[in-house]
Design an enzyme around this catalytic site. Sequence first.
Site, PDB file in Angstrom:
ATOM      1  N   SER A   1      17.722   0.222 -26.752  1.00  0.00           N
ATOM      2  CA  SER A   1      18.122   1.506 -26.855  1.00  0.00           C
ATOM      3  C   SER A   1      19.023   1.775 -27.990  1.00  0.00           C
ATOM      4  O   SER A   1      19.737   0.850 -28.265  1.00  0.00           O
ATOM      5  CB  SER A   1      18.700   1.733 -25.485  1.00  0.00           C
ATOM      6  OG  SER A   1      19.432   2.857 -25.735  1.00  0.00           O
TER       7      SER A   1
ATOM      8  N   THR B   1       0.814  -1.237  -0.103  1.00  0.00           N
ATOM      9  CA  THR B   1      -0.180  -0.222  -0.073  1.00  0.00           C
ATOM     10  C   THR B   1       0.962   1.209   0.197  1.00  0.00           C
ATOM     11  O   THR B   1       2.122   1.105   0.534  1.00  0.00           O
ATOM     12  CB  THR B   1      -0.848   0.035   1.244  1.00  0.00           C
ATOM     13  OG1 THR B   1       0.001   0.148   2.273  1.00  0.00           O
ATOM     14  CG2 THR B   1      -1.866  -1.120   1.527  1.00  0.00           C
ATOM     15  N   HIS B   2       0.537   2.038  -0.726  1.00  0.00           N
ATOM     16  CA  HIS B   2       1.379   3.533  -0.628  1.00  0.00           C
ATOM     17  C   HIS B   2       2.818   2.914  -1.402  1.00  0.00           C
ATOM     18  O   HIS B   2       3.841   3.760  -1.289  1.00  0.00           O
ATOM     19  CB  HIS B   2       1.878   4.232   0.525  1.00  0.00           C
ATOM     20  CG  HIS B   2       0.475   4.570   1.269  1.00  0.00           C
ATOM     21  ND1 HIS B   2      -0.272   5.779   1.199  1.00  0.00           N
ATOM     22  CD2 HIS B   2      -0.169   3.522   2.155  1.00  0.00           C
ATOM     23  CE1 HIS B   2      -1.370   5.428   1.918  1.00  0.00           C
ATOM     24  NE2 HIS B   2      -1.397   4.202   2.413  1.00  0.00           N
TER      25      HIS B   2
ATOM     26  N   GLU C   1       4.427   0.406 -21.372  1.00  0.00           N
ATOM     27  CA  GLU C   1       4.406   2.006 -21.425  1.00  0.00           C
ATOM     28  C   GLU C   1       3.430   2.765 -22.469  1.00  0.00           C
ATOM     29  O   GLU C   1       2.707   3.534 -22.147  1.00  0.00           O
ATOM     30  CB  GLU C   1       6.001   2.380 -21.793  1.00  0.00           C
ATOM     31  CG  GLU C   1       6.702   2.237 -20.768  1.00  0.00           C
ATOM     32  CD  GLU C   1       8.115   2.462 -21.159  1.00  0.00           C
ATOM     33  OE1 GLU C   1       8.818   3.499 -20.452  1.00  0.00           O
ATOM     34  OE2 GLU C   1       8.876   1.626 -21.634  1.00  0.00           O
TER      35      GLU C   1
ATOM     36  N   LYS D   1      20.232  -2.025 -22.366  1.00  0.00           N
ATOM     37  CA  LYS D   1      18.948  -1.732 -22.000  1.00  0.00           C
ATOM     38  C   LYS D   1      17.986  -3.012 -22.681  1.00  0.00           C
ATOM     39  O   LYS D   1      17.975  -3.318 -23.669  1.00  0.00           O
ATOM     40  CB  LYS D   1      18.362  -0.228 -22.661  1.00  0.00           C
ATOM     41  CG  LYS D   1      19.002   0.779 -21.893  1.00  0.00           C
ATOM     42  CD  LYS D   1      18.496   0.741 -20.365  1.00  0.00           C
ATOM     43  CE  LYS D   1      17.100   1.285 -20.163  1.00  0.00           C
ATOM     44  NZ  LYS D   1      16.940   2.690 -20.681  1.00  0.00           N
TER      45      LYS D   1
ATOM     46  N   LYS E   1     -17.760   9.438 -34.441  1.00  0.00           N
ATOM     47  CA  LYS E   1     -17.184   8.496 -35.007  1.00  0.00           C
ATOM     48  C   LYS E   1     -15.574   8.250 -34.813  1.00  0.00           C
ATOM     49  O   LYS E   1     -15.053   7.331 -34.348  1.00  0.00           O
ATOM     50  CB  LYS E   1     -17.729   8.303 -36.379  1.00  0.00           C
ATOM     51  CG  LYS E   1     -19.057   7.810 -36.622  1.00  0.00           C
ATOM     52  CD  LYS E   1     -19.518   7.850 -38.035  1.00  0.00           C
ATOM     53  CE  LYS E   1     -19.963   9.307 -38.457  1.00  0.00           C
ATOM     54  NZ  LYS E   1     -21.052   9.872 -37.327  1.00  0.00           N
TER      55      LYS E   1
HETATM   56  N1  ARG Z   1     -21.877  11.917 -41.984  1.00  0.00           N
HETATM   57  C1  ARG Z   1     -23.000  12.197 -41.236  1.00  0.00           C
HETATM   58  C2  ARG Z   1     -22.551  11.789 -39.608  1.00  0.00           C
HETATM   59  O1  ARG Z   1     -22.065  11.271 -39.643  1.00  0.00           O
HETATM   60  C3  ARG Z   1     -24.365  11.574 -41.791  1.00  0.00           C
HETATM   61  C4  ARG Z   1     -25.684  12.164 -40.969  1.00  0.00           C
HETATM   62  C5  ARG Z   1     -25.591  13.470 -42.054  1.00  0.00           C
HETATM   63  N2  ARG Z   1     -27.176  13.956 -41.579  1.00  0.00           N
HETATM   64  C6  ARG Z   1     -27.259  15.360 -42.143  1.00  0.00           C
HETATM   65  N3  ARG Z   1     -28.218  15.997 -41.575  1.00  0.00           N
HETATM   66  N4  ARG Z   1     -26.082  16.040 -42.744  1.00  0.00           N
HETATM   67  O2  ARG Z   1     -23.188  12.345 -39.000  1.00  0.00           O
END
Ligand code: ARG
Length: 459
Positions: free
Chosen positions: A278, A156-157, A291, A284, A326
Amino acid sequence: MADMMWAGRFSKKIDDTVNAFNSSIAFDGRMYKHDIQGSIAHATMLGDCGIIPKEDSVKIIEGLKGILADIESGKLMLDPSAEDIHMFIEAELTKRLGDVGKRLHTARSRNDQVAVDIRLYLRDEISEIKALVKELAVTIYNMAKEHTETVMPGYTHLQRAQPVTFAHHLLAYVQMLIRDIERLDDTAKRMNYCPLGSGALAGTTYKTNRKQTSDLLGFTAPMANSLDGVSDRDFCVELCCALSLIMTHLSRFSEEIVMWCSWEFKFIELDDAYATGSSIMPQKKNPDVTELIRGKTGRVNGDLITLLTMLKGLPLAYNKDMQEDKEAIFDAVDNVKLCVKTFIPMLATMRVLKDNMRNASAKGFINATDCADYLVKKGMPFRDAYKITGTLVALCIEKGLTLETLPLDEYRKMTELFDDDVYNAISLDTCVRERKSEGGPSPDAVKYQLEITAKALGI
Ligand code: ARG
Protein backbone atom coordinates in the site's frame (compact mmCIF):
# COMPACT_ATOMS: atom_id res chain seq x y z
CA MET A 1 -4.05 8.36 -48.13
CA ALA A 2 -4.39 6.11 -51.17
CA ASP A 3 -7.64 6.07 -53.14
CA MET A 4 -10.20 3.65 -51.84
CA MET A 5 -10.49 0.41 -53.80
CA TRP A 6 -14.18 1.04 -54.11
CA ALA A 7 -13.61 4.66 -55.30
CA GLY A 8 -15.14 4.03 -58.79
CA ARG A 9 -18.70 4.83 -57.80
CA PHE A 10 -17.84 7.88 -55.76
CA SER A 11 -17.28 11.45 -56.88
CA LYS A 12 -15.68 12.60 -53.61
CA LYS A 13 -12.96 11.31 -51.33
CA ILE A 14 -14.11 9.92 -48.02
CA ASP A 15 -14.19 12.40 -45.15
CA ASP A 16 -11.18 11.89 -42.85
CA THR A 17 -13.31 11.57 -39.74
CA VAL A 18 -15.52 8.97 -41.41
CA ASN A 19 -12.47 7.08 -42.61
CA ALA A 20 -11.03 6.98 -39.12
CA PHE A 21 -14.42 5.98 -37.73
CA ASN A 22 -14.87 3.26 -40.31
CA SER A 23 -11.35 1.85 -40.21
CA SER A 24 -10.73 -1.38 -38.36
CA ILE A 25 -7.05 -1.92 -39.11
CA ALA A 26 -6.08 -0.77 -35.61
CA PHE A 27 -7.66 -3.94 -34.25
CA ASP A 28 -7.98 -6.35 -37.20
CA GLY A 29 -4.32 -5.81 -38.14
CA ARG A 30 -3.49 -8.63 -35.78
CA MET A 31 -5.08 -11.06 -38.28
CA TYR A 32 -2.54 -10.28 -41.03
CA LYS A 33 -1.12 -13.82 -41.01
CA HIS A 34 -4.53 -15.45 -41.23
CA ASP A 35 -5.67 -13.04 -43.93
CA ILE A 36 -2.62 -13.99 -46.00
CA GLN A 37 -3.15 -17.69 -45.27
CA GLY A 38 -6.74 -17.41 -46.53
CA SER A 39 -5.67 -15.46 -49.61
CA ILE A 40 -3.00 -18.02 -50.50
CA ALA A 41 -5.61 -20.80 -50.38
CA HIS A 42 -8.00 -18.70 -52.47
CA ALA A 43 -5.33 -17.84 -55.06
CA THR A 44 -4.29 -21.50 -55.29
CA MET A 45 -7.87 -22.52 -55.98
CA LEU A 46 -8.38 -19.72 -58.55
CA GLY A 47 -5.29 -20.92 -60.42
CA ASP A 48 -6.19 -24.62 -60.21
CA CYS A 49 -9.73 -24.00 -61.43
CA GLY A 50 -8.49 -21.86 -64.31
CA ILE A 51 -10.39 -18.82 -63.03
CA ILE A 52 -7.17 -16.81 -63.21
CA PRO A 53 -4.02 -17.83 -65.16
CA LYS A 54 -1.93 -20.33 -63.24
CA GLU A 55 1.20 -18.18 -63.52
CA ASP A 56 -0.66 -15.23 -61.97
CA SER A 57 -1.77 -17.43 -59.11
CA VAL A 58 1.86 -18.46 -58.52
CA LYS A 59 2.98 -14.80 -58.55
CA ILE A 60 0.19 -13.80 -56.17
CA ILE A 61 1.17 -16.55 -53.73
CA GLU A 62 4.84 -15.49 -53.87
CA GLY A 63 3.82 -11.87 -53.42
CA LEU A 64 1.67 -12.72 -50.40
CA LYS A 65 4.50 -14.72 -48.83
CA GLY A 66 6.82 -11.75 -49.34
CA ILE A 67 4.33 -9.43 -47.63
CA LEU A 68 4.04 -11.83 -44.71
CA ALA A 69 7.82 -12.01 -44.32
CA ASP A 70 8.11 -8.22 -44.48
CA ILE A 71 5.39 -7.63 -41.89
CA GLU A 72 7.03 -10.17 -39.59
CA SER A 73 10.49 -8.69 -39.95
CA GLY A 74 9.14 -5.21 -39.33
CA LYS A 75 10.09 -4.03 -42.84
CA LEU A 76 6.48 -3.41 -43.76
CA MET A 77 4.36 -1.45 -41.29
CA LEU A 78 0.58 -1.59 -41.37
CA ASP A 79 -0.88 1.69 -42.62
CA PRO A 80 -3.17 3.02 -39.87
CA SER A 81 -5.26 4.93 -42.42
CA ALA A 82 -6.09 1.77 -44.40
CA GLU A 83 -9.73 0.70 -44.16
CA ASP A 84 -8.91 -2.73 -42.80
CA ILE A 85 -6.28 -5.47 -42.92
CA HIS A 86 -7.88 -7.06 -45.99
CA MET A 87 -7.70 -3.84 -48.04
CA PHE A 88 -4.20 -3.13 -46.80
CA ILE A 89 -2.76 -6.46 -47.89
CA GLU A 90 -4.51 -6.43 -51.24
CA ALA A 91 -3.33 -2.88 -51.92
CA GLU A 92 0.22 -3.81 -50.95
CA LEU A 93 0.07 -6.84 -53.27
CA THR A 94 -1.04 -4.67 -56.16
CA LYS A 95 1.69 -2.16 -55.33
CA ARG A 96 4.20 -4.99 -55.64
CA LEU A 97 2.74 -6.97 -58.58
CA GLY A 98 0.76 -4.43 -60.57
CA ASP A 99 -2.20 -5.83 -62.55
CA VAL A 100 -1.58 -9.41 -61.39
CA GLY A 101 -2.32 -8.37 -57.81
CA LYS A 102 -5.71 -7.04 -58.91
CA ARG A 103 -6.81 -10.59 -59.80
CA LEU A 104 -6.71 -11.92 -56.23
CA HIS A 105 -10.15 -10.67 -55.25
CA THR A 106 -11.89 -12.56 -58.09
CA ALA A 107 -14.81 -14.67 -56.79
CA ARG A 108 -14.36 -13.37 -53.28
CA SER A 109 -15.75 -10.63 -51.06
CA ARG A 110 -14.40 -9.10 -47.89
CA ASN A 111 -17.45 -10.61 -46.27
CA ASP A 112 -16.35 -14.20 -46.75
CA GLN A 113 -12.73 -13.13 -46.36
CA VAL A 114 -13.24 -11.66 -42.89
CA ALA A 115 -15.42 -14.59 -41.86
CA VAL A 116 -12.63 -16.99 -42.73
CA ASP A 117 -9.92 -14.82 -41.13
CA ILE A 118 -11.63 -14.64 -37.74
CA ARG A 119 -12.15 -18.39 -37.73
CA LEU A 120 -8.51 -19.07 -38.56
CA TYR A 121 -7.34 -16.56 -35.97
CA LEU A 122 -9.59 -17.86 -33.21
CA ARG A 123 -8.71 -21.47 -34.02
CA ASP A 124 -5.08 -20.67 -33.15
CA GLU A 125 -6.08 -18.73 -30.05
CA ILE A 126 -8.29 -21.57 -28.84
CA SER A 127 -5.43 -24.05 -28.95
CA GLU A 128 -3.23 -21.61 -27.03
CA ILE A 129 -5.92 -21.04 -24.40
CA LYS A 130 -6.56 -24.76 -24.12
CA ALA A 131 -2.88 -25.39 -23.43
CA LEU A 132 -2.87 -22.65 -20.78
CA VAL A 133 -6.01 -23.90 -19.05
CA LYS A 134 -4.55 -27.40 -19.04
CA GLU A 135 -1.32 -26.10 -17.50
CA LEU A 136 -3.41 -24.42 -14.81
CA ALA A 137 -5.37 -27.61 -14.17
CA VAL A 138 -2.14 -29.61 -13.85
CA THR A 139 -0.69 -27.00 -11.45
CA ILE A 140 -3.76 -27.31 -9.22
CA TYR A 141 -3.70 -31.10 -9.54
CA ASN A 142 -0.07 -31.19 -8.37
CA MET A 143 -0.93 -29.02 -5.36
CA ALA A 144 -3.83 -31.34 -4.55
CA LYS A 145 -1.49 -34.34 -4.49
CA GLU A 146 0.42 -32.65 -1.64
CA HIS A 147 -2.69 -32.01 0.43
CA THR A 148 -4.72 -35.20 0.63
CA GLU A 149 -4.35 -35.13 4.44
CA THR A 150 -4.75 -31.37 4.91
CA VAL A 151 -8.04 -30.85 6.72
CA MET A 152 -9.97 -27.63 6.17
CA PRO A 153 -13.51 -26.44 6.81
CA GLY A 154 -15.96 -26.87 3.97
CA TYR A 155 -18.51 -24.05 3.79
CA THR A 156 -22.04 -23.44 2.70
CA HIS A 157 -23.38 -19.86 2.94
CA LEU A 158 -19.77 -19.13 3.99
CA GLN A 159 -20.63 -20.79 7.31
CA ARG A 160 -18.49 -23.69 8.45
CA ALA A 161 -20.40 -26.76 7.35
CA GLN A 162 -18.51 -30.06 7.19
CA PRO A 163 -14.81 -30.85 7.09
CA VAL A 164 -13.08 -31.50 3.77
CA THR A 165 -9.47 -31.80 2.67
CA PHE A 166 -7.61 -29.10 0.81
CA ALA A 167 -6.93 -31.61 -1.99
CA HIS A 168 -10.65 -32.16 -2.35
CA HIS A 169 -11.34 -28.44 -2.50
CA LEU A 170 -8.64 -27.94 -5.13
CA LEU A 171 -9.81 -30.86 -7.25
CA ALA A 172 -13.25 -29.28 -7.54
CA TYR A 173 -11.59 -26.51 -9.56
CA VAL A 174 -9.71 -29.04 -11.68
CA GLN A 175 -13.04 -30.61 -12.65
CA MET A 176 -14.38 -27.20 -13.69
CA LEU A 177 -11.28 -26.55 -15.78
CA ILE A 178 -11.56 -29.95 -17.48
CA ARG A 179 -15.08 -28.99 -18.56
CA ASP A 180 -13.76 -25.62 -19.71
CA ILE A 181 -11.27 -27.41 -21.96
CA GLU A 182 -14.05 -29.63 -23.33
CA ARG A 183 -16.13 -26.54 -24.06
CA LEU A 184 -13.23 -25.00 -25.99
CA ASP A 185 -12.84 -28.23 -27.96
CA ASP A 186 -16.51 -28.23 -28.75
CA THR A 187 -16.48 -24.61 -29.89
CA ALA A 188 -13.43 -25.22 -32.07
CA LYS A 189 -15.11 -28.21 -33.68
CA ARG A 190 -18.32 -26.35 -34.50
CA MET A 191 -16.40 -23.29 -35.71
CA ASN A 192 -14.23 -25.28 -38.09
CA TYR A 193 -16.32 -24.92 -41.27
CA CYS A 194 -15.14 -22.78 -44.15
CA PRO A 195 -17.15 -19.71 -45.24
CA LEU A 196 -14.76 -18.92 -48.12
CA GLY A 197 -16.64 -19.02 -51.42
CA SER A 198 -19.80 -17.54 -49.90
CA GLY A 199 -18.82 -14.32 -51.69
CA ALA A 200 -20.57 -11.16 -50.58
CA LEU A 201 -23.68 -13.16 -49.69
CA ALA A 202 -24.88 -15.08 -52.74
CA GLY A 203 -21.95 -17.24 -53.75
CA THR A 204 -20.45 -16.67 -57.18
CA THR A 205 -20.94 -17.43 -60.86
CA TYR A 206 -17.36 -18.69 -61.23
CA LYS A 207 -16.74 -22.43 -61.07
CA THR A 208 -14.91 -22.38 -57.75
CA ASN A 209 -13.80 -25.39 -55.75
CA ARG A 210 -14.86 -24.70 -52.18
CA LYS A 211 -13.75 -28.09 -50.97
CA GLN A 212 -10.21 -27.30 -52.08
CA THR A 213 -9.95 -24.03 -50.10
CA SER A 214 -11.62 -25.67 -47.13
CA ASP A 215 -9.11 -28.55 -47.21
CA LEU A 216 -6.13 -26.26 -47.75
CA LEU A 217 -7.08 -24.26 -44.66
CA GLY A 218 -7.69 -27.32 -42.51
CA PHE A 219 -11.46 -26.90 -42.18
CA THR A 220 -13.80 -29.86 -41.85
CA ALA A 221 -15.95 -28.83 -44.85
CA PRO A 222 -17.26 -25.74 -46.64
CA MET A 223 -20.20 -24.05 -44.91
CA ALA A 224 -23.45 -25.22 -46.46
CA ASN A 225 -25.16 -21.85 -46.92
CA SER A 226 -23.54 -18.70 -48.30
CA LEU A 227 -25.83 -16.32 -46.37
CA ASP A 228 -25.02 -18.13 -43.15
CA GLY A 229 -21.34 -18.18 -44.11
CA VAL A 230 -21.03 -14.40 -44.09
CA SER A 231 -23.72 -13.56 -41.54
CA ASP A 232 -23.31 -15.40 -38.33
CA ARG A 233 -20.89 -14.76 -35.55
CA ASP A 234 -22.35 -17.42 -33.30
CA PHE A 235 -18.89 -18.96 -33.04
CA CYS A 236 -17.60 -15.73 -31.46
CA VAL A 237 -20.50 -15.78 -29.00
CA GLU A 238 -19.95 -19.44 -28.21
CA LEU A 239 -16.23 -18.95 -27.66
CA CYS A 240 -16.86 -15.88 -25.52
CA CYS A 241 -19.32 -17.86 -23.46
CA ALA A 242 -16.68 -20.56 -22.89
CA LEU A 243 -14.22 -17.80 -21.96
CA SER A 244 -16.72 -16.20 -19.57
CA LEU A 245 -17.06 -19.53 -17.81
CA ILE A 246 -13.28 -19.90 -17.52
CA MET A 247 -13.20 -16.42 -15.99
CA THR A 248 -16.10 -17.29 -13.69
CA HIS A 249 -14.16 -20.27 -12.38
CA LEU A 250 -10.98 -18.24 -11.96
CA SER A 251 -12.97 -15.49 -10.29
CA ARG A 252 -14.54 -17.78 -7.70
CA PHE A 253 -11.14 -19.25 -6.91
CA SER A 254 -9.71 -15.72 -6.76
CA GLU A 255 -12.41 -14.66 -4.31
CA GLU A 256 -11.48 -17.58 -2.08
CA ILE A 257 -7.81 -16.67 -2.23
CA VAL A 258 -8.65 -13.07 -1.32
CA MET A 259 -10.46 -14.40 1.76
CA TRP A 260 -7.87 -17.03 2.57
CA CYS A 261 -5.04 -14.53 2.79
CA SER A 262 -6.99 -12.15 5.04
CA TRP A 263 -6.04 -12.15 8.73
CA GLU A 264 -9.53 -13.47 9.46
CA PHE A 265 -8.74 -16.73 7.61
CA LYS A 266 -4.94 -16.88 7.09
CA PHE A 267 -5.18 -20.20 5.25
CA ILE A 268 -2.54 -19.20 2.74
CA GLU A 269 0.31 -16.76 2.28
CA LEU A 270 0.98 -15.37 -1.19
CA ASP A 271 4.56 -15.18 -2.37
CA ASP A 272 5.90 -11.61 -2.15
CA ALA A 273 6.43 -11.58 -5.92
CA TYR A 274 2.68 -12.07 -6.42
CA ALA A 275 1.34 -9.49 -3.96
CA THR A 276 1.48 -5.72 -3.70
CA GLY A 277 1.88 -3.12 -0.98
CA SER A 278 0.00 0.00 0.00
CA SER A 279 1.17 3.56 -0.59
CA ILE A 280 0.22 4.58 2.96
CA MET A 281 -0.26 1.50 5.17
CA PRO A 282 3.13 -0.10 5.80
CA GLN A 283 1.73 -3.39 7.02
CA LYS A 284 -0.30 -4.19 3.91
CA LYS A 285 0.24 -7.11 1.55
CA ASN A 286 -2.60 -7.09 -0.94
CA PRO A 287 -3.82 -9.88 -3.24
CA ASP A 288 -4.14 -7.57 -6.27
CA VAL A 289 -3.69 -10.34 -8.82
CA THR A 290 -6.77 -12.21 -7.67
CA GLU A 291 -8.77 -9.02 -7.33
CA LEU A 292 -7.88 -8.02 -10.88
CA ILE A 293 -8.92 -11.44 -12.15
CA ARG A 294 -12.24 -11.03 -10.34
CA GLY A 295 -12.56 -7.58 -11.92
CA LYS A 296 -11.64 -8.68 -15.42
CA THR A 297 -14.34 -11.34 -15.28
CA GLY A 298 -16.86 -8.51 -15.49
CA ARG A 299 -15.06 -7.25 -18.55
CA VAL A 300 -15.16 -10.62 -20.36
CA ASN A 301 -18.84 -10.99 -19.45
CA GLY A 302 -19.29 -7.53 -20.97
CA ASP A 303 -17.65 -8.76 -24.18
CA LEU A 304 -20.17 -11.58 -24.33
CA ILE A 305 -23.06 -9.15 -23.97
CA THR A 306 -21.49 -6.89 -26.62
CA LEU A 307 -21.45 -9.77 -29.10
CA LEU A 308 -24.97 -10.95 -28.34
CA THR A 309 -26.38 -7.44 -28.52
CA MET A 310 -24.47 -6.63 -31.71
CA LEU A 311 -26.04 -9.62 -33.47
CA LYS A 312 -29.56 -9.67 -32.17
CA GLY A 313 -31.20 -7.20 -34.57
CA LEU A 314 -29.18 -7.79 -37.74
CA PRO A 315 -31.02 -8.77 -40.91
CA LEU A 316 -29.15 -11.22 -43.16
CA ALA A 317 -26.52 -10.96 -44.51
CA TYR A 318 -23.43 -8.87 -43.67
CA ASN A 319 -23.89 -5.58 -41.82
CA LYS A 320 -21.13 -3.26 -40.73
CA ASP A 321 -22.19 -3.69 -37.10
CA MET A 322 -20.39 -7.01 -37.35
CA GLN A 323 -17.02 -5.27 -37.44
CA GLU A 324 -17.60 -4.77 -33.70
CA ASP A 325 -17.19 -8.52 -33.16
CA LYS A 326 -13.41 -8.34 -33.22
CA GLU A 327 -12.65 -5.90 -30.43
CA ALA A 328 -14.99 -7.82 -28.14
CA ILE A 329 -13.74 -11.33 -28.84
CA PHE A 330 -10.08 -10.22 -29.00
CA ASP A 331 -10.44 -8.48 -25.64
CA ALA A 332 -11.93 -11.63 -24.13
CA VAL A 333 -9.19 -13.83 -25.60
CA ASP A 334 -6.39 -11.46 -24.49
CA ASN A 335 -7.70 -11.14 -20.97
CA VAL A 336 -8.27 -14.83 -20.42
CA LYS A 337 -4.71 -15.56 -21.55
CA LEU A 338 -3.33 -12.81 -19.33
CA CYS A 339 -5.28 -13.99 -16.31
CA VAL A 340 -4.43 -17.67 -16.66
CA LYS A 341 -0.74 -16.88 -17.25
CA THR A 342 -0.58 -14.80 -14.07
CA PHE A 343 -2.71 -17.13 -11.99
CA ILE A 344 -0.51 -20.20 -12.59
CA PRO A 345 2.74 -18.97 -10.98
CA MET A 346 0.81 -17.15 -8.25
CA LEU A 347 -0.83 -20.42 -7.24
CA ALA A 348 2.31 -22.48 -7.61
CA THR A 349 4.22 -20.20 -5.23
CA MET A 350 1.55 -19.67 -2.58
CA ARG A 351 2.22 -21.18 0.86
CA VAL A 352 -0.53 -23.29 2.44
CA LEU A 353 -0.89 -22.75 6.21
CA LYS A 354 -2.17 -26.20 7.11
CA ASP A 355 -2.34 -25.60 10.87
CA ASN A 356 -4.62 -22.61 10.46
CA MET A 357 -6.90 -24.62 8.18
CA ARG A 358 -7.05 -27.39 10.75
CA ASN A 359 -7.64 -25.02 13.67
CA ALA A 360 -10.50 -23.39 11.79
CA SER A 361 -12.02 -26.83 11.23
CA ALA A 362 -11.99 -27.50 14.97
CA LYS A 363 -14.41 -24.62 15.55
CA GLY A 364 -17.92 -24.02 14.33
CA PHE A 365 -19.53 -27.41 15.12
CA ILE A 366 -18.35 -28.76 11.83
CA ASN A 367 -18.88 -32.30 13.23
CA ALA A 368 -22.56 -31.86 14.10
CA THR A 369 -23.74 -33.96 11.14
CA ASP A 370 -21.38 -36.71 12.27
CA CYS A 371 -22.85 -36.55 15.77
CA ALA A 372 -26.33 -37.05 14.31
CA ASP A 373 -25.03 -39.84 12.07
CA TYR A 374 -23.59 -41.53 15.18
CA LEU A 375 -27.12 -41.85 16.59
CA VAL A 376 -28.51 -42.98 13.25
CA LYS A 377 -25.94 -45.77 13.14
CA LYS A 378 -27.23 -46.81 16.58
CA GLY A 379 -30.74 -47.12 15.19
CA MET A 380 -32.35 -43.68 15.65
CA PRO A 381 -34.24 -42.13 12.67
CA PHE A 382 -32.20 -39.27 11.16
CA ARG A 383 -34.74 -36.49 11.89
CA ASP A 384 -34.75 -37.35 15.62
CA ALA A 385 -30.96 -37.56 15.70
CA TYR A 386 -30.80 -34.21 13.92
CA LYS A 387 -33.04 -32.59 16.50
CA ILE A 388 -31.11 -33.97 19.48
CA THR A 389 -27.81 -32.83 18.00
CA GLY A 390 -29.22 -29.36 17.37
CA THR A 391 -30.23 -29.16 21.01
CA LEU A 392 -26.74 -30.27 22.06
CA VAL A 393 -25.15 -27.61 19.85
CA ALA A 394 -27.36 -24.95 21.44
CA LEU A 395 -26.34 -26.25 24.87
CA CYS A 396 -22.63 -26.08 23.93
CA ILE A 397 -23.03 -22.50 22.71
CA GLU A 398 -24.72 -21.57 25.98
CA LYS A 399 -21.97 -23.21 28.06
CA GLY A 400 -19.08 -22.06 25.87
CA LEU A 401 -18.18 -25.68 24.99
CA THR A 402 -17.72 -27.72 21.81
CA LEU A 403 -19.21 -31.14 21.01
CA GLU A 404 -15.76 -32.59 21.74
CA THR A 405 -15.63 -31.05 25.26
CA LEU A 406 -19.27 -31.54 26.27
CA PRO A 407 -19.35 -34.11 29.16
CA LEU A 408 -20.87 -37.53 28.44
CA ASP A 409 -23.62 -37.12 31.06
CA GLU A 410 -24.95 -34.13 29.12
CA TYR A 411 -25.09 -36.32 26.03
CA ARG A 412 -26.80 -39.12 27.90
CA LYS A 413 -29.45 -36.75 29.28
CA MET A 414 -30.67 -36.54 25.67
CA THR A 415 -30.49 -40.27 24.90
CA GLU A 416 -28.89 -43.36 26.40
CA LEU A 417 -27.67 -44.28 22.91
CA PHE A 418 -24.69 -41.98 23.51
CA ASP A 419 -21.59 -43.72 24.83
CA ASP A 420 -17.92 -43.00 25.28
CA ASP A 421 -17.22 -43.86 21.67
CA VAL A 422 -19.08 -40.70 20.58
CA TYR A 423 -15.89 -38.67 21.09
CA ASN A 424 -14.02 -40.79 18.57
CA ALA A 425 -16.94 -40.67 16.15
CA ILE A 426 -16.99 -36.86 16.15
CA SER A 427 -13.23 -36.28 16.15
CA LEU A 428 -12.08 -34.23 13.20
CA ASP A 429 -9.89 -37.02 11.86
CA THR A 430 -12.73 -39.54 11.93
CA CYS A 431 -15.10 -37.06 10.31
CA VAL A 432 -12.73 -36.62 7.39
CA ARG A 433 -11.49 -40.21 7.14
CA GLU A 434 -15.03 -41.61 7.06
CA ARG A 435 -16.27 -39.32 4.31
CA LYS A 436 -15.11 -41.85 1.78
CA SER A 437 -18.17 -42.01 -0.46
CA GLU A 438 -17.23 -41.71 -4.13
CA GLY A 439 -16.31 -38.10 -4.88
CA GLY A 440 -15.92 -37.34 -1.17
CA PRO A 441 -13.06 -35.60 0.69
CA SER A 442 -11.45 -38.49 2.63
CA PRO A 443 -7.81 -39.18 1.77
CA ASP A 444 -8.81 -42.55 0.26
CA ALA A 445 -11.64 -41.14 -1.84
CA VAL A 446 -9.38 -38.31 -2.99
CA LYS A 447 -6.68 -40.77 -4.05
CA TYR A 448 -9.20 -42.36 -6.40
CA GLN A 449 -10.29 -38.90 -7.55
CA LEU A 450 -6.66 -38.04 -8.32
CA GLU A 451 -6.40 -41.16 -10.47
CA ILE A 452 -9.43 -40.40 -12.61
CA THR A 453 -8.49 -36.74 -12.82
CA ALA A 454 -5.00 -37.63 -14.08
CA LYS A 455 -6.61 -39.78 -16.77
CA ALA A 456 -8.94 -36.97 -17.81
CA LEU A 457 -6.00 -34.59 -18.03
CA GLY A 458 -3.95 -37.15 -19.95
CA ILE A 459 -1.05 -36.98 -17.47
N1 ARG B 1 -13.57 -4.65 -41.70
C1 ARG B 1 -14.76 -5.35 -42.05
C2 ARG B 1 -15.25 -6.17 -40.85
O1 ARG B 1 -14.49 -6.39 -39.97
C3 ARG B 1 -14.49 -6.27 -43.18
C4 ARG B 1 -15.68 -6.64 -43.96
C5 ARG B 1 -16.15 -5.44 -44.72
N2 ARG B 1 -17.22 -5.73 -45.61
C6 ARG B 1 -17.98 -4.78 -46.13
N3 ARG B 1 -18.92 -5.15 -46.90
N4 ARG B 1 -17.79 -3.50 -45.87
O2 ARG B 1 -16.38 -6.56 -40.77
